[in-house]
Design a protein around this motif. Structure first.
Motif, PDB file in Angstrom:
ATOM      1  N   TYR A  34      -5.864   6.468  16.350  1.00  0.00           N
ATOM      2  CA  TYR A  34      -5.758   4.862  16.834  1.00  0.00           C
ATOM      3  C   TYR A  34      -6.558   4.589  17.938  1.00  0.00           C
ATOM      4  N   GLU A  35      -6.638   5.566  18.792  1.00  0.00           N
ATOM      5  CA  GLU A  35      -7.694   5.093  20.152  1.00  0.00           C
ATOM      6  C   GLU A  35      -9.059   4.839  19.443  1.00  0.00           C
ATOM      7  N   ARG A  38      -9.452   1.767  17.525  1.00  0.00           N
ATOM      8  CA  ARG A  38      -9.280   0.581  18.650  1.00  0.00           C
ATOM      9  C   ARG A  38     -10.499   0.383  19.498  1.00  0.00           C
ATOM     10  N   GLU A  39     -11.158   1.512  19.889  1.00  0.00           N
ATOM     11  CA  GLU A  39     -12.273   1.465  20.839  1.00  0.00           C
ATOM     12  C   GLU A  39     -13.531   0.936  20.085  1.00  0.00           C
ATOM     13  N   LYS A  42     -12.946  -2.804  19.609  1.00  0.00           N
ATOM     14  CA  LYS A  42     -13.345  -3.583  20.866  1.00  0.00           C
ATOM     15  C   LYS A  42     -14.831  -3.784  21.092  1.00  0.00           C
ATOM     16  N   ASN A  87      -0.027   4.981  16.493  1.00  0.00           N
ATOM     17  CA  ASN A  87      -0.227   5.845  17.528  1.00  0.00           C
ATOM     18  C   ASN A  87       1.170   6.625  18.042  1.00  0.00           C
ATOM     19  N   TRP A  99       2.479  -1.166  17.283  1.00  0.00           N
ATOM     20  CA  TRP A  99       1.168  -1.488  16.972  1.00  0.00           C
ATOM     21  C   TRP A  99       0.711  -0.521  15.662  1.00  0.00           C
ATOM     22  N   LEU A 101      -2.607  -0.236  12.913  1.00  0.00           N
ATOM     23  CA  LEU A 101      -4.163  -0.540  12.582  1.00  0.00           C
ATOM     24  C   LEU A 101      -4.209  -0.117  11.084  1.00  0.00           C
ATOM     25  N   TYR A 144      -3.058  -4.891  13.037  1.00  0.00           N
ATOM     26  CA  TYR A 144      -4.465  -5.428  13.207  1.00  0.00           C
ATOM     27  C   TYR A 144      -5.403  -4.720  12.144  1.00  0.00           C
ATOM     28  N   VAL A 146      -8.777  -3.399  11.352  1.00  0.00           N
ATOM     29  CA  VAL A 146      -9.915  -2.927  11.777  1.00  0.00           C
ATOM     30  C   VAL A 146     -11.084  -2.878  11.164  1.00  0.00           C
ATOM     31  N   ASP A 151      -8.938 -10.973  13.280  1.00  0.00           N
ATOM     32  CA  ASP A 151      -8.074 -10.709  14.410  1.00  0.00           C
ATOM     33  C   ASP A 151      -6.749 -11.096  13.977  1.00  0.00           C
ATOM     34  N   ASN A 153      -2.376 -10.669  14.380  1.00  0.00           N
ATOM     35  CA  ASN A 153      -1.563 -10.447  15.262  1.00  0.00           C
ATOM     36  C   ASN A 153      -0.326 -11.069  15.067  1.00  0.00           C
TER      37      ASN A 153
END
Length: 161
Positions: A34-35, A38-39, A42, A87, A99, A101, A144, A146, A151, A153
């Motif tokens: 997940y991280e 997400r990174e 971003k 996550n 959340w 993804l 979301y 990815v 975008d 939400n």
């Protein structure tokens, strides 16, 4: 505001957990995956999977099971290549929030001549587990995409129908 976190194995980054299979997607409960996604999102990195769009999200209850449905459109021939990544956290605010993804990884799949629509149906008891959280009909699912610049939400509670 607190969060319920799943226990993450320290070698998860090197050995991602085996996914649970849905009808046309793989579901991962992994804070590391997940991280990482997400990174990358971003930082605006392109190439996080193949392009698709999330067109709708809704919940239903059937035969004492609760489902979260994610409608997607894409132009790839292998729709089973969707990945849903959670996550393991639930924000214990009111209403509860979590959340997800969504990614399409269909690089080796041929393109279709037209756009097709699919629905990813997550059995919430099977994939998210904890009935204390899932019993809350006002729980907010942030979903979301990815795999593209979209975008999305969904921060209104998705309703039971």
């Amino acid at each position: 505001m607190g969060c319920k976190q799943s226990v993450v194995n320290s070698d998860e980054a090197d050995n991602p957990p085996a996914p649970m299979q849905g009808e046309n997607f793989s579901f991962y409960s992994s804070s590391d995956m997940y991280e990482e996604l997400r990174e990358k999102g971003k930082k605006g990195k392109s190439g996080i999977g193949d392009a698709f769009e999330i067109t709708d999200v809704w919940r239903t209850e059937e035969d004492d099971k609760k489902y979260l449905h994610i409608e997607v459109t894409h132009n790839k021939a292998c729709d089973e290549r969707f990945q849903v990544v959670w996550n393991g956290a639930v924000a214990e605010s009111y209403p509860l929030q979590t959340w997800l993804l969504v990614k399409l990884d269909a690089e080796d799949c041929p393109n279709l001549n037209s756009v097709t629509s699919d629905t990813l149906s997550l059995d919430l008891y099977k994939f998210l587990g904890d009935e204390r959280y899932l019993a809350d009909e006002n729980m907010i699912f942030h979903v979301y995409n990815v795999s593209s610049d979209q975008d999305v939400n969904y921060d209104e509670p998705v309703s039971d129908s």
